[in-house]
Motif scaffolding. Structure first.
Motif, PDB file in Angstrom:
ATOM      1  N   TYR A 174       0.822  -1.204   0.000  1.00 41.24           N
ATOM      2  CA  TYR A 174       0.000   0.000   0.000  1.00 41.24           C
ATOM      3  C   TYR A 174       0.856   1.253   0.000  1.00 41.24           C
ATOM      4  CZ  TYR A 174      -3.260   3.482   1.797  1.00 41.24           C
ATOM      5  OH  TYR A 174      -4.004   4.609   1.965  1.00 41.24           O
ATOM      6  N   TYR A 215      -8.730  -7.420   2.839  1.00 38.47           N
ATOM      7  CA  TYR A 215      -9.062  -6.111   3.408  1.00 38.47           C
ATOM      8  C   TYR A 215      -8.319  -4.992   2.690  1.00 38.47           C
ATOM      9  CZ  TYR A 215      -4.638  -6.064   5.990  1.00 38.47           C
ATOM     10  OH  TYR A 215      -3.317  -6.044   6.330  1.00 38.47           O
ATOM     11  N   ARG A 243      -9.653  -1.606   0.825  1.00 39.05           N
ATOM     12  CA  ARG A 243      -9.120  -0.272   1.081  1.00 39.05           C
ATOM     13  C   ARG A 243      -8.697   0.400  -0.223  1.00 39.05           C
ATOM     14  NH1 ARG A 243      -4.682   1.197   5.681  1.00 39.05           N
ATOM     15  NH2 ARG A 243      -4.837   3.438   5.438  1.00 39.05           N
ATOM     16  N   LYS A 281     -11.676   1.554  -2.164  1.00 38.62           N
ATOM     17  CA  LYS A 281     -12.239   2.767  -1.575  1.00 38.62           C
ATOM     18  C   LYS A 281     -11.428   3.997  -1.963  1.00 38.62           C
ATOM     19  CE  LYS A 281     -12.225   4.207   2.796  1.00 38.62           C
ATOM     20  NZ  LYS A 281     -12.023   3.922   4.216  1.00 38.62           N
ATOM     21  N   GLU A 282     -10.127   3.815  -2.130  1.00 41.65           N
ATOM     22  CA  GLU A 282      -9.267   4.961  -2.435  1.00 41.65           C
ATOM     23  C   GLU A 282      -8.936   5.063  -3.925  1.00 41.65           C
ATOM     24  OE1 GLU A 282      -5.997   5.188   0.313  1.00 41.65           O
ATOM     25  OE2 GLU A 282      -7.264   4.566   1.981  1.00 41.65           O
ATOM     26  N   TYR A 296     -15.223  -8.139   0.241  1.00 45.73           N
ATOM     27  CA  TYR A 296     -14.234  -7.069   0.073  1.00 45.73           C
ATOM     28  C   TYR A 296     -14.312  -6.433  -1.301  1.00 45.73           C
ATOM     29  CZ  TYR A 296     -11.673 -10.936  -2.089  1.00 45.73           C
ATOM     30  OH  TYR A 296     -11.316 -11.990  -2.876  1.00 45.73           O
ATOM     31  N   ASN A 337     -12.037  -3.929   5.065  1.00 39.80           N
ATOM     32  CA  ASN A 337     -11.280  -2.789   5.590  1.00 39.80           C
ATOM     33  C   ASN A 337     -12.095  -2.092   6.676  1.00 39.80           C
ATOM     34  OD1 ASN A 337      -9.028  -1.110   5.620  1.00 39.80           O
ATOM     35  ND2 ASN A 337     -10.137   0.419   4.444  1.00 39.80           N
ATOM     36  N   SER A 376     -12.802   1.210   9.360  1.00 37.69           N
ATOM     37  CA  SER A 376     -12.678   2.663   9.293  1.00 37.69           C
ATOM     38  C   SER A 376     -11.398   3.089  10.008  1.00 37.69           C
ATOM     39  CB  SER A 376     -13.872   3.322   9.964  1.00 37.69           C
ATOM     40  OG  SER A 376     -13.834   3.041  11.341  1.00 37.69           O
ATOM     41  N   ASP A 377     -10.899   4.272   9.685  1.00 38.43           N
ATOM     42  CA  ASP A 377      -9.679   4.764  10.308  1.00 38.43           C
ATOM     43  C   ASP A 377      -9.798   4.782  11.828  1.00 38.43           C
ATOM     44  OD1 ASP A 377      -8.485   5.095   7.897  1.00 38.43           O
ATOM     45  OD2 ASP A 377      -9.115   7.176   7.675  1.00 38.43           O
ATOM     46  N   ASN A 430      -9.455   1.265  13.162  1.00 39.06           N
ATOM     47  CA  ASN A 430      -8.066   0.833  13.052  1.00 39.06           C
ATOM     48  C   ASN A 430      -7.228   1.427  14.167  1.00 39.06           C
ATOM     49  OD1 ASN A 430      -7.450  -1.011  11.065  1.00 39.06           O
ATOM     50  ND2 ASN A 430      -7.731   0.494   9.444  1.00 39.06           N
TER      51      ASN A 430
END
Lengths: 271, 462
Positions: free
Chosen positions: B143, B161, B165, B168-169, B195, B402, B404-405, B408
């Motif tokens: 990543y 996961y 992520r 999503k990005e 996922y 994944n 959420s921030d 995490n």
């Protein structure tokens, strides 16, 4: 003019590989995930105070043990003939020729419950002793790996102590203990200060040793920083803040050891 | 003396040279197995697959009789000759000098060693596309590399996961299924994963589960629950994941929660349980598990089931707890920075050629989601409950998505709390504080002493 010109390569080096990266670390530490200014990363790093505290403590123990082992040895080496000194210094350096990871890995095999040392104890009916996965094992790993960094600066300072000073001291009626306390010790203070810095700094920021020898349950600040960059969390902002906290700790440590060396005695400080 | 040292150095150099030269010659043979002819490779593949398939090739009539019973339960043919490459499809980019960058986990593709096919050179010979192969060690490393924009890759293999992520990005390109004819072999159960809903961006590369690895000599009855990790009888004999997501995942499963929970209370409950477990745990490890389990150092370890098959100890067994577990998938994707999308898709398609895929999963030791490749595997591998657990276990299991921030971050804080638990300010704060105070005090005393001495000196002179 000439001297300034000669420093240009290093200045370039410093700008590219020290100043700019440090600026990036500071930038990350002071921003959040969306790039806005924040101090919350530092507030969060305070929550990890137990980890930071125990890293400092283990590093202090390791440094003290290194000093206790290294001081007499460095003195003995410095009193040998030139050839003898060279051989002994070579022997001190010898383990450093091998990869740091490999040496730590070897300690794992030695200390394990079914490891070499416990099997030897088993032969004479002792043990098994629980050695791996303890704080003691982590300290042992640090001492083993960083001992040369303590011996070398001590030796390089002590080798400059004139033998005639020691002879004069005993001539004037000093006992060996007094000679050590009043002549050798004060003259070797710069070496002690350098040695402490050179052991404490890598010891406080170490990260593999605690995972390999401490069983991962004695997390150190180095492990925490690694986790922020390469672990599940991937939070470089918090990782950068923790790195700055670590830098502050190291700066404080250097200031503390620096207090002991008088300005005119500093020639040994940078080895 | 100096002579002796130089002699020492010389002999050391000699030893180093010897080691290097033998190492070099050991490595040589593995690189020699490059063949350019696809037809001979299929035959080669037959020979590799072991005795069962060798007899297939030599005697085709008896084969249909003897294996008829098992083959009608198989979704696809188990004959290696039934899967020739589509030469026309693979020659699309021939003669154009194109290349792709393939970024994969270490030791995660059959590379010609141990008698397996060398997938990359096979693909290069078939398609005339050069493959540049590099490795990463963690999803986060992959990543970080992609996020920094410093490197360009065409095919990557993140885990579940991380796929989520990256989707999503906006870091992945949608796959063009017209260029992926081999999708027809994929297991439908893997074609709409949590996922990557609709499998728009990814195809599974391999999959596996997290299991309890135990030593039958040290464990009385086969464990069937994660609860064994909290069993006092195994105090000091438990190896636990040294990674927050996996450790919390199995604890949440034990508590009956989802391993993707975002509920802080459930996560705190799991953290409490992990703290209670800490006195029983011998060590928190990842790959060091292999050595420790091999040498009977611990009774129970948590790890990825497929890896446990690699432990060289006859007493090792694996159990998948009844509460369910984490089913993880490594998936092939094309990142948004890809420069050769068609080449990348051809490579992904090639990875799903049944003959290639079957050898690849056998090499890496995980399970395949390619049903045709599954049909080609030996009966022994297909019926292995570790690689292909029964359906009721899988029904209980979950894949990571994944988080959420915030979650995490919480997960990480809780994990550090677990790691630093059993400690209060007395144990971590007093000692370093006292030392620093002692140093400052010693300095003050030292300064006063020197000042006094200087004072006496001046008095003497006066």
């Amino acid at each position: 003019m000439k001297a300034k010109f000669a420093a240009a390569p290093y200045l370039l080096w410093a700008a590219f590989f020290i100043v700019i990266p440090f600026g990036l670390v500071a930038y990350y530490a002071l921003t959040d995930l969306h790039g806005g200014f924040t101090l919350s990363n530092f507030a969060q790093s305070l929550r990890f105070a137990p980890v930071i505290g125990s890293s400092i403590w283990l590093a202090i123990i390791a440094t003290a043990v290194c000093l206790l082992i290294a001081y007499p040895l460095a003195y003995l080496i410095s009193r040998k003939s030139t050839g003898g000194q060279r051989t002994l210094v070579l022997l001190v350096m010898l383990p450093m020729w091998m990869s740091f990871l490999l040496r730590t890995y070897a300690w794992m095999t030695l200390l394990e419950n079914n490891g070499v040392i416990n099997r030897l104890f088993g032969l004479i009916g002792l043990g098994p002793f629980e050695m791996i996965n303890t704080q003691g094992a982590v300290v042992l790993g640090m001492v083993y790996n960083y001992l040369p960094f303590m011996i070398l600066p001590l030796y390089s300072v002590m080798t400059k102590i004139d033998q005639s000073l020691i002879e004069a001291a005993s001539d004037l009626g000093c006992s060996p203990g007094q000679t050590l306390r009043q002549v050798v010790l004060p003259l070797s203070v710069p070496g002690i200060a350098t040695g402490i810095t050179m052991v404490f700094v890598p010891a406080v920021s170490t990260f593999v040793i605690s995972v390999m020898l401490g069983g991962g349950s004695f997390m150190l600040i180095g492990d925490l920083i690694e986790m922020e960059f390469l672990g599940n969390a991937y939070n470089p902002h918090l990782g950068a803040a923790l790195s700055i906290v670590l830098m502050v700790i190291i700066l404080i440590c250097m200031a503390l050891t620096d207090m002991f060396s008088d300005p005119e005695e500093k020639e040994g400080l940078l080895l | 003396m100096r002579k002796r040292i130089s002699l020492c150095l010389l002999s050391l150099l000699l030893i180093a040279f010897l080691i290097l030269s033998t190492g070099g010659s050991c490595r040589l043979p593995s690189g020699v197995t490059v063949s350019a002819d696809p037809a001979s490779e299929v035959a080669g593949a037959n020979a590799i697959d072991g005795s069962a398939n060798v007899s297939d090739a030599s005697d085709e009539t008896s084969n249909s009789g003897s294996e008829a019973d098992s083959s009608d339960t198989l979704p696809f043919s188990d004959d290696w000759d039934d899967y020739p490459y589509d030469e026309q499809y693979y020659s699309q980019l021939r003669g154009q000098g194109t290349s792709i960058n393939f970024y994969n986990w270490g030791e995660n593709i059959a590379d010609g060693s141990d008698g397996f096919v060398d997938i990359i050179s096979e693909f290069e010979a078939l398609t005339d596309i050069r493959v540049y192969y590099t490795n990463f060690a963690t999803n986060e490393e992959l990543y970080a590399k992609l996020k920094s924009g410093a490197a360009s890759y065409d095919v990557i293999v993140p885990s579940d996961y991380m796929v989520a992520r990256m989707i999503k990005e906006d870091m992945l390109l949608p796959l063009n299924y017209e260029n992926l004819p081999n999708v027809r072999y994929m297991d439908p159960a893997f074609m709409d994963p949590v996922y990557d809903p609709g499998s728009i961006y990814s195809l599974p590369y391999d999959w596996n589960t997290v299991g309890l690895i135990y030593n039958t000599k040290l464990v009385d009855e086969p464990p069937d629950s994660w609860g064994v990790l909290w069993d006092e009888r195994y105090a000091g004999n438990i190896l636990m994941f040294n990674n927050s997501r996996d450790a919390f995942g199995l604890t949440l499963k034990y508590l009956g929660y989802s391993l993707n929970t975002e509920d802080p209370d459930e996560l705190r409950e799991a953290a409490e349980l992990l703290k209670q477990q800490k006195p029983l745990v011998q060590a928190y490890v990842m790959d060091q598990m292999f050595d420790k389990m091999e040498n009977d150092e611990a009774a129970i370890a948590t790890y990825y089931s497929g890896d446990a098959l690699l432990i060289d100890n006859e007493n090792i067994a694996i159990a998948i707890p009844k509460e369910g577990t984490n089913q993880f998938v490594d998936a092939v994707c094309i990142p948004a920075v890809a420069k050769n999308k068609l080449g990348a898709e051809m490579f992904i398609n090639f990875l799903n050629e049944p003959t290639i895929n079957a050898q690849n999963v056998e090499f890496i030791g995980y399970a395949t989601a390619n049903l045709a490749a599954y049909s080609l595997l030996d009966e022994e591998l297909r019926s292995d409950p570790v690689l292909y657990p029964p359906q009721e276990v899988l029904d209980n299991s979950e894949m990571f998505i994944n988080l959420s921030d915030e979650t995490n971050l919480l997960l990480d804080q809780l994990w550090t709390e677990v790691m630093a638990s059993n400690k209060n300010i007395l144990s971590w704060g007093i000692l370093p504080g006292a030392t620093i105070f002692a140093i400052v005090a010693a300095k003050a005393w030292y300064r006063r002493k020197t000042a006094l001495r200087h004072h006496y000196m001046t008095e003497d002179i006066l």
